[in-house]
Design a protein around this motif. Structure first.
Motif, mmCIF file in Angstrom:
data_model
loop_
_atom_site.group_PDB
_atom_site.id
_atom_site.type_symbol
_atom_site.label_atom_id
_atom_site.label_comp_id
_atom_site.label_asym_id
_atom_site.label_seq_id
_atom_site.Cartn_x
_atom_site.Cartn_y
_atom_site.Cartn_z
ATOM 1 N N GLY A 65 0.795 -1.187 -0.076
ATOM 2 C CA GLY A 65 0.003 -0.174 -0.112
ATOM 3 C C GLY A 65 0.696 1.159 -0.079
ATOM 4 N N TYR A 66 1.942 1.139 0.629
ATOM 5 C CA TYR A 66 2.768 2.400 0.965
ATOM 6 C C TYR A 66 3.414 2.603 -0.559
ATOM 7 C CZ TYR A 66 6.693 5.417 2.431
ATOM 8 O OH TYR A 66 7.395 6.485 2.591
ATOM 9 N N CYS A 67 4.262 1.604 -0.912
ATOM 10 C CA CYS A 67 4.921 1.697 -2.345
ATOM 11 C C CYS A 67 4.108 2.136 -3.483
ATOM 12 C CB CYS A 67 5.641 0.313 -2.445
ATOM 13 S SG CYS A 67 6.910 0.099 -1.180
ATOM 14 N N ILE A 68 3.094 1.414 -3.466
ATOM 15 C CA ILE A 68 2.244 1.748 -4.702
ATOM 16 C C ILE A 68 1.380 2.977 -4.925
ATOM 17 C CG2 ILE A 68 -0.052 0.922 -6.164
ATOM 18 C CD1 ILE A 68 2.911 -0.954 -6.306
ATOM 19 N N ALA A 69 1.240 3.531 -3.465
ATOM 20 C CA ALA A 69 0.774 4.751 -3.288
ATOM 21 C C ALA A 69 2.042 6.065 -3.864
ATOM 22 C CB ALA A 69 0.464 5.274 -2.126
ATOM 23 N N ALA A 70 3.081 5.774 -3.388
ATOM 24 C CA ALA A 70 4.386 6.346 -3.921
ATOM 25 C C ALA A 70 4.586 6.382 -5.413
ATOM 26 C CB ALA A 70 5.681 5.680 -3.099
ATOM 27 N N ALA A 71 4.560 5.092 -5.901
ATOM 28 C CA ALA A 71 4.395 5.000 -7.405
ATOM 29 C C ALA A 71 3.326 5.682 -8.105
ATOM 30 C CB ALA A 71 4.372 3.441 -7.731
ATOM 31 N N LEU A 72 2.210 5.558 -7.434
ATOM 32 C CA LEU A 72 0.937 6.235 -8.179
ATOM 33 C C LEU A 72 1.308 7.833 -8.268
ATOM 34 C CD1 LEU A 72 -1.921 5.860 -8.975
ATOM 35 C CD2 LEU A 72 -2.710 6.730 -7.002
ATOM 36 N N TYR A 73 1.779 8.468 -7.157
ATOM 37 C CA TYR A 73 1.987 9.960 -7.127
ATOM 38 C C TYR A 73 2.983 10.083 -8.055
ATOM 39 C CZ TYR A 73 -1.772 11.053 -4.063
ATOM 40 O OH TYR A 73 -2.962 11.107 -3.498
ATOM 41 N N GLY A 74 4.050 9.234 -8.138
ATOM 42 C CA GLY A 74 5.173 9.544 -9.075
ATOM 43 C C GLY A 74 4.984 9.205 -10.395
ATOM 44 N N THR A 75 3.725 8.923 -10.930
ATOM 45 C CA THR A 75 3.194 8.658 -12.178
ATOM 46 C C THR A 75 2.303 9.948 -12.812
ATOM 47 O OG1 THR A 75 3.306 6.177 -11.792
ATOM 48 C CG2 THR A 75 2.218 7.089 -13.900
ATOM 49 N N LEU A 76 1.849 10.765 -11.790
ATOM 50 C CA LEU A 76 0.928 11.629 -12.110
ATOM 51 C C LEU A 76 1.092 12.622 -13.428
ATOM 52 C CD1 LEU A 76 -0.576 12.753 -8.722
ATOM 53 C CD2 LEU A 76 -1.732 11.115 -10.319
ATOM 54 N N ASN A 77 2.637 12.844 -13.292
ATOM 55 C CA ASN A 77 2.948 13.868 -14.397
ATOM 56 C C ASN A 77 3.376 12.951 -15.644
ATOM 57 O OD1 ASN A 77 2.280 16.095 -12.945
ATOM 58 N ND2 ASN A 77 4.045 16.005 -11.771
ATOM 59 N N LYS A 78 3.245 11.871 -15.780
ATOM 60 C CA LYS A 78 3.810 11.144 -16.725
ATOM 61 C C LYS A 78 2.762 11.001 -18.050
ATOM 62 C CE LYS A 78 7.660 9.564 -14.851
ATOM 63 N NZ LYS A 78 8.884 10.038 -15.214
ATOM 64 N N PRO A 79 3.355 11.279 -19.404
ATOM 65 C CA PRO A 79 2.585 10.851 -20.586
ATOM 66 C C PRO A 79 1.489 9.758 -20.371
ATOM 67 C CG PRO A 79 4.534 11.529 -21.290
ATOM 68 C CD PRO A 79 4.685 11.251 -19.870
ATOM 69 N N GLN A 80 0.388 9.443 -20.602
ATOM 70 C CA GLN A 80 -0.253 8.375 -20.502
ATOM 71 C C GLN A 80 -0.067 7.627 -19.288
ATOM 72 O OE1 GLN A 80 0.998 6.576 -24.235
ATOM 73 N NE2 GLN A 80 -1.203 6.878 -25.169
ATOM 74 N N PRO A 81 -0.389 8.214 -18.065
ATOM 75 C CA PRO A 81 -0.078 7.800 -16.925
ATOM 76 C C PRO A 81 -0.624 6.226 -16.566
ATOM 77 C CG PRO A 81 -1.639 9.618 -16.610
ATOM 78 C CD PRO A 81 -1.109 9.692 -17.827
ATOM 79 N N PHE A 82 -1.673 6.105 -16.732
ATOM 80 C CA PHE A 82 -2.252 4.813 -16.596
ATOM 81 C C PHE A 82 -1.579 3.787 -17.251
ATOM 82 C CE2 PHE A 82 -5.069 1.230 -17.677
ATOM 83 C CZ PHE A 82 -5.681 1.005 -16.563
ATOM 84 N N ARG A 83 -1.328 3.766 -18.312
ATOM 85 C CA ARG A 83 -0.434 2.917 -19.085
ATOM 86 C C ARG A 83 1.226 2.686 -18.798
ATOM 87 N NH1 ARG A 83 3.288 2.928 -23.412
ATOM 88 N NH2 ARG A 83 3.242 1.235 -24.871
ATOM 89 N N TYR A 84 1.533 3.963 -18.306
ATOM 90 C CA TYR A 84 2.675 3.962 -17.633
ATOM 91 C C TYR A 84 2.900 3.192 -16.279
ATOM 92 C CZ TYR A 84 7.268 5.680 -15.674
ATOM 93 O OH TYR A 84 8.360 5.740 -15.045
ATOM 94 N N PHE A 85 1.976 3.485 -15.707
ATOM 95 C CA PHE A 85 1.911 2.650 -14.339
ATOM 96 C C PHE A 85 1.999 1.269 -14.472
ATOM 97 C CE2 PHE A 85 -0.689 1.133 -10.457
ATOM 98 C CZ PHE A 85 0.062 1.748 -9.690
ATOM 99 N N MET A 86 0.757 0.971 -15.152
ATOM 100 C CA MET A 86 0.439 -0.570 -15.417
ATOM 101 C C MET A 86 1.446 -1.610 -16.144
ATOM 102 S SD MET A 86 -2.261 -1.199 -13.667
ATOM 103 C CE MET A 86 -2.255 -2.827 -13.969
ATOM 104 N N MET A 87 2.205 -0.778 -16.935
ATOM 105 C CA MET A 87 3.222 -1.383 -17.616
ATOM 106 C C MET A 87 4.400 -1.547 -16.656
ATOM 107 S SD MET A 87 2.662 -2.083 -20.697
ATOM 108 C CE MET A 87 4.285 -2.741 -21.456
ATOM 109 N N ARG A 88 4.593 -0.718 -16.004
ATOM 110 C CA ARG A 88 5.759 -1.018 -14.882
ATOM 111 C C ARG A 88 5.244 -2.150 -13.702
ATOM 112 N NH1 ARG A 88 9.930 2.810 -14.206
ATOM 113 N NH2 ARG A 88 9.774 2.352 -11.821
#
Length: 373
Positions: A65-88
């Motif tokens: 929960g802690y790490c994925i929350a950090a990863a989520l907020y680190g993805t917000l400014n990425k192009p296509q954040p949903f795709r970027y997050f799920m691909m990682r």
């Protein structure tokens, strides 16, 4: 005292905590074989402690929960954040997982040919079960696991999807988490639907880690969000406590409200140790546990199929009573650790996500987000 910036998400102690979790899970699975031997020493003194190693699952979920929350907020400014997050997440989880399935199949065929065991005993799975295992859908579809630890990875994947949905409305991330938490609360406490194998049942565990992230980093838009989310967990504990007359179930495991109290204590520990993070991480014992934490995903995937064969072989040759089981257990821990390290170097490390560049270093190391048994 540590001089670390406590407003960043980087948390060195997460690796030692992962180490504690994976060792607890391994001790649980290995000591189960000792309990079967009927030895009084194991049954009366060791098993009452190691039988609660499943709490390593809850600890893994809190860390996730802690790490994925950090990863989520680190993805917000990425192009296509949903795709970027799920691909990682896909890259991080699936390649080692699929290789571990190959390992399970290879060891299964070895058991069939060497020990002349019936294929139906070694592989009690239907084609549908295998398909669900390949896609990590065995949890919600109630398929048989090819490896008894796989069920929690199915829960993890569902958790990733729930978190990723927030990326479609970044400004409403906290509202989405609050709304989903309320829905899970209602389903867990009032619905009669079969929820086993879904993230709904385990959402409060993940929520404890998310709350720890918010309180440590202060990245919430609404200051009251962490308190509100903790209140939901506490409210579920109170509601579910009325459903139980005992603290321990017939199978020896603690009831759900006690497990959630354990998760809240894990969250409190993360908050309490944050200021001393780097100082404690330099302790020799912490570095030792960190080694197990770094390879925890590989250990998690491989310790059951490898350990099971070790116990079966020793049982056939010498038996597993008393001290023989203790010696076998120690050997299994050592061999599984060595194999887990090799698996990590060959099959997991090549797929580790590189750390995403961030001027605030607000994304933790690219290590396992969380696994469970």
């Amino acid at each position: 005292m540590s001089s670390a910036n406590t407003n960043t998400a980087r948390y060195e102690l997460l690796d030692p905590l992962r180490g504690v979790a994976i060792l607890a899970v391994m001790l649980l699975h290995f000591s189960e074989r000792g309990r079967e031997s009927g030895d009084d020493l194991i049954h009366s003194y060791l098993w009452p402690i190691t039988q609660h190693g499943y709490l390593g699952v809850q600890l893994f979920f809190v860390i996730s929960g802690y790490c994925i929350a950090a990863a989520l907020y680190g993805t917000l400014n990425k192009p296509q954040p949903f795709r970027y997050f799920m691909m990682r997440r896909f890259r991080r989880i699936f390649p080692p997982y699929w290789i571990s399935i190959v390992l399970v199949v290879m060891l299964g065929f070895a058991t069939i040919f060497i020990l002349n065991t019936s294929p139906d005993v070694v592989f009690p799975l239907t084609p549908f079960d295998w398909l669900c295992n390949a896609l990590l859908l065995q949890g919600p579809l109630h398929a048989v696991d090819a490896n008894l630890v796989y069920w929690s990875l199915s829960i993890e994947l569902q958790f990733y999807l729930v978190m990723a949905i927030a990326l479609f409305w970044p400004k409403w991330t906290e509202a989405w988490l609050i709304m989903f938490s309320i829905v899970c609360l209602a389903l867990n406490c009032f619905a009669d639907w079969p929820l086993w194998g879904t993230v709904v049942v385990y959402w409060p565990e993940f929520l404890c880690g998310i709350v720890a992230y918010y309180w440590i980093t202060g990245r919430m838009r609404w200051k009251w969000t962490p308190g509100y989310l903790v209140g939901i967990v506490i409210f579920q504990i109170v509601l579910q406590a009325n459903q139980y007359e005992v603290l321990v179930q017939e199978n020896g495991r603690l009831v759900q409200p006690i497990k959630l109290l354990f998760c809240l204590s894990c969250m409190a520990t993360l908050l309490a140790l944050r200021y001393y993070d780097q100082s404690i991480a330099r302790w020799r014992s912490a570095r030792c546990l960190a080694f197990f934490g770094i390879i925890s995903y590989s250990l998690y995937l491989t310790h059951v199929p490898i350990g099971t064969r070790i116990f079966n072989l020793i049982d056939r040759l010498l038996g597993l009573d008393g001290l023989k089981w203790l010696a076998c257990g120690l050997a299994a821990m050592v061999i599984c650790t060595i194999f887990g390290w090799i698996f990590f170097r060959w099959f997991e490390k090549p797929w580790l996500n590189p750390p995403a560049p961030s001027p605030t270093t607000d994304t933790p190391k690219a290590l396992p987000e969380g696994v469970a048994s």
